[in-house]
Design an enzyme around this catalytic site. Structure first.
Site, mmCIF file in Angstrom:
data_model
loop_
_atom_site.group_PDB
_atom_site.id
_atom_site.type_symbol
_atom_site.label_atom_id
_atom_site.label_comp_id
_atom_site.label_asym_id
_atom_site.label_seq_id
_atom_site.Cartn_x
_atom_site.Cartn_y
_atom_site.Cartn_z
ATOM 1 N N ARG A 194 6.708 -12.318 8.728
ATOM 2 C CA ARG A 194 7.350 -11.060 8.378
ATOM 3 C C ARG A 194 8.698 -10.972 9.079
ATOM 4 O O ARG A 194 8.969 -11.658 10.064
ATOM 5 C CB ARG A 194 6.460 -9.894 8.772
ATOM 6 N N GLU A 226 0.869 -1.165 0.000
ATOM 7 C CA GLU A 226 0.000 0.000 0.000
ATOM 8 C C GLU A 226 0.914 1.226 0.000
ATOM 9 O O GLU A 226 1.823 1.314 0.825
ATOM 10 C CB GLU A 226 -0.880 0.039 1.256
ATOM 11 N N LYS A 258 5.217 0.616 9.936
ATOM 12 C CA LYS A 258 5.124 1.878 9.217
ATOM 13 C C LYS A 258 4.704 2.993 10.152
ATOM 14 O O LYS A 258 5.148 4.123 10.016
ATOM 15 C CB LYS A 258 4.084 1.752 8.097
#
Length: 752
Positions: free
Chosen positions: A260, A31, A270
RNA sequence: UGGGGUAUCGCCAAGCGGUAAGGCACUAGUUUUUGGUACUGGUAUCGGGGGUUCGAAUCCCUCUACCCCAUCCA
């Protein structure tokens, strides 16, 4: 590709082999709402890497379904990252927003099927109605709206007739689902917001769960690889595609999840990264202390080092925290064979060589003997030089190799010097060393016979260039930082006037250097000018001297607290189970563990009872039912089993009368579970009758001992674990038919 | 507490019933005009407890710990 395939490649390979797809297509779907970090690099390497390895294709796709968070500056950063890492997206960036019209049509289809409805509950009500992880939710009354009404409302949502939050489109699935994600997930929400690409064309925007799977499908993705936190979303992924019947037209994508990346002493989310950037704790998204791709790039990391790092850490489903030392290793390892060595003094201490007059230039090679690269430069030498303050000690500790009043040292590429006098200021700080050089000790033509313990870096005072050095250290002092309070106050040290040999500035042989004995440095791509050169420290060299010093002074054997295992309580048996358990123990002579397993599981005890009516071998039957049949019954119902209790009884009978070994029995069982064939038939057709005759087994053992003299020796030397090796080999060479009990005895006899 | 995951050396990670790979880190030594590099050696019985088996990290039972899910985020 490394020799050991990760689980994703294993899946891809199986799918390809099974003909599920004829070409693998993956995608990297970030994104665009933040700068990519090294976690993205892992994902990029996985997705583009798999596509490359299997001659497929990987799309770079912006998952831009939320107009309020996304921005085109982030798509540029994402493109940069992929390119910098060396992957090719054919200059063709895909955008989920390009599919908005198609997505809208799919939504209409769902509505027409009665599988989606417009809900008009407000946000809070929706949350309430969803229930909790332990309590079922309840469906909104609006779920009863007619298809026509839904169609009309949805169209008007699209036309912008409603305010934000007034309505949403939801899938009609199951408000009581154990998987919270399946409780009528939202498909569309109203957002009167400007989208950075779609502009103001839409006032409704699709949610991730609706858009992602369809975008994958539209692009012909085969393997939709994402991180673990989307495991729960896999059900919707499948639901949307299957409900729309998309799998039947052309092969549809399937989702697979991996863990991850986590690295210690830094943050990867983020949100936290954005916080640091906005809060001014760092200079921007490309601050060299940040784990962003832009940060690593600016710091001087090479793409190769990041790629090697990603290869090195593997791909699994286990949440893990990789040690930064591993990353640091990959950049050192990469740069070691690539970059020129030069001399730079960070903290200069003046040295006057009293017996040297005039000046000279020394030809010095850029690379050490073990780096097969050519190149050299001229090193000016004169009476006045600077050395590293650290490289002189008046009262050195034991094991100090550098310059002291008693110990001479070599100036790298030049002469050996000895300290004659230490000059101090009024405070007792050393301001200068007066030294003497040994004229016959010049590097390469040394006849002095003086033995020195080390060679140190230096620069000639008049020719050295002043440079700025930025010393970067880990951003956080805590291994698993929680917040700003864990920031390392010393993560950046700026040295305004370090001194470097002139060739680095005038000749610019490279942009990355090893400053000899210190570390790897990179000419800052932003702030470097010829007037004011700036170098970033990429990573230090390994330093076993400072380590040695530390361990001798601190030597604290940290007390490792052993974790205590707490045993939980086992749920009590019901009365019926207890009765059964007792019967198994007393009447049938089963051990308590097997009895327990059987008694607690209705499917198993039923199956067991049935088998018992055929064959009176309670223990043998119990063992195979509690172990092997249990495995089959985990995923299946009794009615789905390919084999019957009677067949199990037949199998056990063959073990009982020693027609076959228990090892063969396992093999036969597996075959039976797959094909449903009778055990006697399997044994017959495959000739699985066991070999117990020692005269047949002995020669095989001899042969194996002959082939493995090393292991025989090891065994005789006391490595008894090797017994299994020999037995295994015999079993292997007889196709599993040798009676393992007999083999075992014979082997241990033989090797005594 | 419901569902979905995960547990092999200090950190990653192979292993799929038959001798517990490898890398990082650590450590000892050799080479070295970088206390670098390279090279050689050292270092685990597999989250706990039971069971099945000649043999279990691998199969069965059970317990424990950790992660994810109740955004109109992705």
């Amino acid at each position: 590709m490394s020799e050991h395939k990760d689980f994703l490649r294993t899946i891809v390979e199986e799918d390809l082999k099974a003909g599920k797809y004829n070409k693998v297509v993956t995608r990297f779907p970030p994104e665009p709402n933040g700068f990519p970090h090294i976690g993205h690099a892992k994902s990029i390497v996985i997705n583009f890497g798999i596509a490359r390895d299997y001659h497929g294709h990987c799309n770079l796709r912006m998952d831009d379904t939320n107009p309020t968070k996304e921005d085109t500056k982030y798509v540029e950063a994402l493109k940069d990252a992929v390119e910098w890492l060396g992957f090719d997206f054919d200059n063709n960036v895909h955008f989920t927003s390009d599919y908005f019209p198609k997505l809208y049509d799919y939504a209409i289809e769902l509505i027409k099927m009665g599988k989606a409805y417009v809900d008009s509950l407000d946000e809070e009500e929706i949350r309430e109605y969803r229930g909790t992880v332990t309590e079922a939710g309840k469906r909104s009354k609006y779920a009863e709206r007619s298809v026509e009404e839904n169609l009309d409302l949805f169209e008007r949502m699209k036309n912008g007739e409603f305010k934000d939050g007034e309505h949403v489109l939801r899938a009609k699935i199951d408000m009581t689902a154990a998987n919270m994600k399946m409780r009528d997930p939202l498909l569309y929400r109203i957002r009167h917001a400007h989208h950075f690409r779609a502009g103001d064309a839409w006032s409704i925007y699709p949610m991730y769960d609706f858009a992602h799977c369809l975008a994958d499908y539209i692009e012909g993705i085969t393997h939709s690889i994402c991180t673990l936190e989307f495991e729960n979303n896999r059900d919707i992924y499948n639901w949307v595609l299957d409900t729309l019947g998309l799998g039947s037209i052309s092969p549809r994508p399937y989702q697979h999840e991996f863990a991850r990346l986590g690295i210690n002493y830094t943050v990867m989310s983020k949100r936290k990264l954005l916080e640091l950037v906005k809060g001014g704790q760092v200079s921007g998204w490309d601050d060299p202390r940040l784990p962003t791709i832009a940060g690593y790039k600016r710091r001087g990391y090479t793409p190769e080092s990041i790629l090697n790092f990603c290869d090195g850490i593997g791909i699994t489903k286990a949440n893990s925290m990789v040690d930064v030392a591993q990353l640091e290793f990959s950049i050192r390892d990469d740069l070691n064979t690539k970059v020129p060595r030069v001399l730079c003094v960070l903290d200069p201490l003046k040295v006057t060589i009293e017996n040297y007059e005039g000046s000279e230039e020394i030809e010095a090679t850029y690379y050490p003997h073990d780096v097969p690269k050519e190149g050299s430069r001229k090193l000016p030498f004169s009476r006045e030089i600077y050395i590293e303050r650290d490289d002189f000690m008046e009262n050195p500790p034991k094991g100090y190799y550098r310059l002291t009043p008693e110990q001479p040292v070599r100036l790298k590429h030049a002469y050996i010097i000895s300290c004659k006098e230490v000059v101090k200021d009024v405070n007792g700080n050393i301001t200068e060393i007066k030294a003497e050089y040994h004229p016959d000790s010049r590097s390469g033509s040394d006849t002095s016979g003086i033995k020195v313990k080390s060679a140190i870096q230096w620069v000639s005072a008049s020719e050295a260039k002043e440079v700025e050095i930025r010393l970067y250290d880990r951003l956080f002092k805590d291994e698993a930082p929680e917040g700003l309070e864990d920031i390392n106050p010393d993560s950046l040290k700026v040295i305004k006037n370090a001194l470097i040999e002139p060739a680095v500035i005038t000749e610019k042989p490279d942009e990355r250097f090893q400053f000899e004995r210190q570390g790897y440095f990179y000419a800052d791509p932003v702030d470097y000018t010829d007037e004011k050169p700036v170098f970033n420290k990429i990573v230090g060299l390994k330093d076993s001297w400072s380590k040695k010093k530390k361990t001798t002074t601190e030597s604290a054997p940290k007390p490792q607290a052993k974790k205590v295992q707490i045993d939980g309580e086992v749920a009590p048996m019901t009365e019926v189970q207890e009765k059964l358990f007792n019967k198994y123990r007393a009447d049938l002579g089963l051990n308590s563990e097997v009895a327990n397993t059987l008694a607690r599981d209705e499917k198993l005890s039923y199956f067991y009872a049935e088998a018992l009516t055929v064959l009176n071998s309670p223990v043998g039957l119990a063992n195979i039912v509690a172990n092997d049949v249990a495995r089959e019954l985990k995923a299946k119902e009794a009615s789905e089993l390919k084999f019957s209790a009677k067949q199990i009884a037949d199998l056990v009978k063959m073990v009982d009368d020693e027609t076959i070994s228990s090892k063969i029995a396992k093999q036969v069982f597996e075959e039976m579970a797959k094909s449903g064939e009778s055990p006697t038939q399997i044994v017959e057709s495959k000739g699985l009758v066991q070999i117990s005759d020692p005269s047949k087994i002995l020669p095989i053992i001899d042969e194996i001992m002959e082939k493995n003299p090393d292991n025989v020796a090891k065994f005789k030397a006391g490595n008894t674990k090797l017994l299994g090796f020999f037995v295994g080999q015999v079993l292997k060479s007889t196709g599993g038919k040798a009676n393992p009990k007999v083999v075992n005895e014979l082997v241990s006899e033989k090797l005594k």
